[in-house]
Design a protein around this motif. Structure first.
Motif, PDB file in Angstrom:
ATOM      1  N   VAL A  54       0.851  -1.184   0.000  1.00  0.00           N
ATOM      2  CA  VAL A  54       0.000   0.000   0.000  1.00  0.00           C
ATOM      3  C   VAL A  54       0.888   1.235   0.000  1.00  0.00           C
ATOM      4  N   GLY A  55       0.749   2.048  -1.030  1.00  0.00           N
ATOM      5  CA  GLY A  55       1.483   3.300  -1.117  1.00  0.00           C
ATOM      6  C   GLY A  55       0.537   4.469  -1.298  1.00  0.00           C
ATOM      7  N   VAL A  77      -0.585  -8.377   3.205  1.00  0.00           N
ATOM      8  CA  VAL A  77      -0.683  -6.966   2.851  1.00  0.00           C
ATOM      9  C   VAL A  77       0.374  -6.208   3.643  1.00  0.00           C
ATOM     10  N   ALA A  78       1.259  -5.496   2.950  1.00  0.00           N
ATOM     11  CA  ALA A  78       2.298  -4.698   3.592  1.00  0.00           C
ATOM     12  C   ALA A  78       1.775  -3.276   3.787  1.00  0.00           C
ATOM     13  N   THR A 131      -7.558   4.325  -0.017  1.00  0.00           N
ATOM     14  CA  THR A 131      -6.579   3.255  -0.202  1.00  0.00           C
ATOM     15  C   THR A 131      -7.119   1.910   0.241  1.00  0.00           C
ATOM     16  N   GLU A 132      -7.823   1.865   1.385  1.00  0.00           N
ATOM     17  CA  GLU A 132      -8.309   0.584   1.882  1.00  0.00           C
ATOM     18  C   GLU A 132      -9.352  -0.033   0.952  1.00  0.00           C
ATOM     19  N   GLU A 133     -10.160   0.804   0.309  1.00  0.00           N
ATOM     20  CA  GLU A 133     -11.135   0.280  -0.641  1.00  0.00           C
ATOM     21  C   GLU A 133     -10.443  -0.293  -1.866  1.00  0.00           C
ATOM     22  N   LEU A 134      -9.384   0.371  -2.319  1.00  0.00           N
ATOM     23  CA  LEU A 134      -8.649  -0.131  -3.478  1.00  0.00           C
ATOM     24  C   LEU A 134      -7.959  -1.452  -3.157  1.00  0.00           C
ATOM     25  N   VAL A 135      -7.435  -1.581  -1.955  1.00  0.00           N
ATOM     26  CA  VAL A 135      -6.808  -2.846  -1.538  1.00  0.00           C
ATOM     27  C   VAL A 135      -7.836  -3.970  -1.526  1.00  0.00           C
ATOM     28  N   THR A 172      -3.015   3.129   8.735  1.00  0.00           N
ATOM     29  CA  THR A 172      -3.343   2.437   7.484  1.00  0.00           C
ATOM     30  C   THR A 172      -3.739   0.990   7.749  1.00  0.00           C
ATOM     31  N   ALA A 173      -3.065   0.333   8.673  1.00  0.00           N
ATOM     32  CA  ALA A 173      -3.393  -1.057   8.991  1.00  0.00           C
ATOM     33  C   ALA A 173      -4.806  -1.181   9.547  1.00  0.00           C
ATOM     34  N   ARG A 174      -5.203  -0.278  10.450  1.00  0.00           N
ATOM     35  CA  ARG A 174      -6.559  -0.339  11.007  1.00  0.00           C
ATOM     36  C   ARG A 174      -7.612  -0.130   9.928  1.00  0.00           C
ATOM     37  N   ALA A 175      -7.371   0.803   9.022  1.00  0.00           N
ATOM     38  CA  ALA A 175      -8.346   1.052   7.951  1.00  0.00           C
ATOM     39  C   ALA A 175      -8.479  -0.150   7.024  1.00  0.00           C
ATOM     40  N   ILE A 176      -7.364  -0.777   6.682  1.00  0.00           N
ATOM     41  CA  ILE A 176      -7.415  -1.960   5.810  1.00  0.00           C
ATOM     42  C   ILE A 176      -8.104  -3.114   6.510  1.00  0.00           C
ATOM     43  N   ARG A 177      -7.787  -3.318   7.783  1.00  0.00           N
ATOM     44  CA  ARG A 177      -8.407  -4.421   8.513  1.00  0.00           C
ATOM     45  C   ARG A 177      -9.921  -4.243   8.614  1.00  0.00           C
TER      46      ARG A 177
END
Length: 457
Positions: free
Chosen positions: A9-10, A73-74, A50-54, A80-85
């Protein structure tokens, strides 16, 4: 054959890496060139979260290839980790793990052999949104020191190219925000092409973007030297003997970056092939199938449910004498507790309503009532009345206003005086309460001489 998926994730793009068919990253069976062992794809972030794109990227890969058995997922920071999770949980994705991007990058650099023989390294990650410098122990994977800044970034270098092109007169200043964003994207493409070419010429609606390698390096020299100074300071503050510097990120392909770092730091500077995808490829190497959580243990209190306990255990438990006795004792204790509680409540209600004297002196009151009913004659009982004078109203007020007399404690154990007819003990252990005698409403009748044969009490 199962496959794995790595995602990084960038700020500018989400990158996806998958090992080629027949090459299993988790078993270490990659080709001699690790870059050729992966299918790589970059998805620009743009205006999306970003989290939606991931989540979209993972969902698309899983739908296209059911053989994917694990995903890693890096991420860059905890936010960022909380949003992706949260987004992956909302879409009910379970077979994945989150890893720090520094750890994922270190995994790939060790796997490819770039860090062979180096114990402590500094990872220089220059991306679209900023620069991160991290000192890591390769043996223990422990981060010794880390620092990040946004003073130098890929976006900043793009803005330098844009302003230089507008100042040269070849490019007109865009009239709106959309035109400015298009010009920045064109300058970014020119920057990437200059990593392999000596000059670029890119046409646009506003004019021609023309830039040489020499002009570009002169344009960004101060920013790159500032990043090298920051890297040296981070290494000094870490108090570690750094043996090499690994340059990763989208801007690591600029040749000037590696040259300036070698001159400022005096240690080997390593630039892997395709440095912008190092984190995603490292995540693919670290991807492992997530072990399912064990089912919770059955609740042993549900004895009647034969599906929870074995039939033999249930029968033995219900028929054992000890268990029956324990249950009966518990019931007896519970009934006794309920009875005691009820008595306490009734006593409290009686005291609050003023029933205490009647309840506590029920026997004496009943005996007095029986005696008075046996001799109801008023003249006989009033014969002794003249011997005592009824108190007046003033005396009554003084008696009421006078404070209660305290009983002095003496060393002799003399018996206490008998309570008077107007003395009541409401609560044992506290002084009795004296009720004053009110004067009669009518005068006392004349005394009648006593007759023989009649005794007066």
């Amino acid at each position: 054959m199962s496959s794995v998926l790595g995602v990084s994730v960038g700020a500018g793009a989400v990158r996806v890496a998958r090992p080629h068919a027949g090459n299993s990253a988790e078993r270490g069976a990659l080709r001699p060139n690790p870059v050729d062992a992966f299918d790589l794809q970059a998805i620009p972030v743009g205006e999306r979260r970003t989290e939606e794109l991931v989540a979209d990227a993972i969902g698309a890969v899983l739908a296209a290839d059911p053989r994917v058995s694990a995903t890693a997922v890096a991420y860059r920071d905890e936010q960022t980790a909380r949003a992706i999770r949260a987004e992956l949980a909302r879409r009910q994705f379970t077979n994945y793990e989150l890893v720090p991007d520094v750890v994922a990058a270190l995994e790939f650099l060790e796997y490819s052999g770039d860090l062979q023989g180096f114990g402590t390294v500094a990872i220089y990650d220059l991306g679209a949104s900023g620069l991160s410098v991290t000192v890591v122990d390769t043996a223990t994977r422990q981060v010794c020191f880390s620092e990040r800044t946004s003073d130098i970034s890929g976006d900043y270098l793009d803005s330098l190219i844009r302003e230089q092109q507008i100042a040269s007169g070849r490019i007109a200043h865009p009239p709106d925000a959309s035109g400015l964003a298009a010009l920045d994207a064109l300058c970014r493409t020119a920057k990437e092409q200059l990593s392999e070419n000596s000059a670029v010429a890119l046409p646009s609606t506003e004019g021609l973007v023309l830039l040489s390698q020499e002009n570009f390096e002169a344009l960004i020299m101060l920013a790159v030297e500032s990043s090298a100074r920051m890297t040296r300071d981070v290494i000094q503050r870490s108090e570690q003997q750094v043996q090499a510097v690994a340059v990763i990120g989208g801007c690591a392909q600029i040749p000037l970056v590696a040259r300036v770092l070698r001159r400022w730091l005096g240690v080997p500077v390593l630039v892997p092939a395709n440095p912008g995808t190092v984190a995603s490829r490292g995540a693919a190497i670290m991807a492992r199938p997530v072990q399912p959580r064990p089912a919770p243990a059955p609740f042993a209190a549900a004895f009647e449910n034969s599906s929870i306990l074995p039939p033999d255990a249930t029968t033995a438990l219900l028929t054992s004498t000890g268990a029956v006795e324990k249950i009966s004792r518990r019931r007896e204790i519970s009934m006794a507790g309920v009875a005691v509680g009820a008595l306490v409540v009734v006593s409290a209600i009686g005291v609050s309503l003023g029933w205490g004297p009647q309840v506590l002196e029920h026997d004496s009151q009943s005996s007095d009532a029986a005696t008075s009913s046996a001799a109801p004659t008023t003249t006989q009982s009033s014969a002794s009345v003249p011997t005592s004078v009824a108190p007046t109203t003033d005396a009554t007020n003084e008696q009421l206003a006078a404070p209660p007399q305290r009983q002095e404690t003496t060393t002799t154990d003399a018996p206490p005086p008998a309570p008077g007819p107007n003395t009541f003990t409401i609560i044992p252990g506290l002084p009795p309460v004296v009720v004053p005698t009110l004067p009669p409403l009518f005068p006392a009748p004349a005394a009648v001489p006593a007759q023989p044969g009649i005794s007066h009490r």
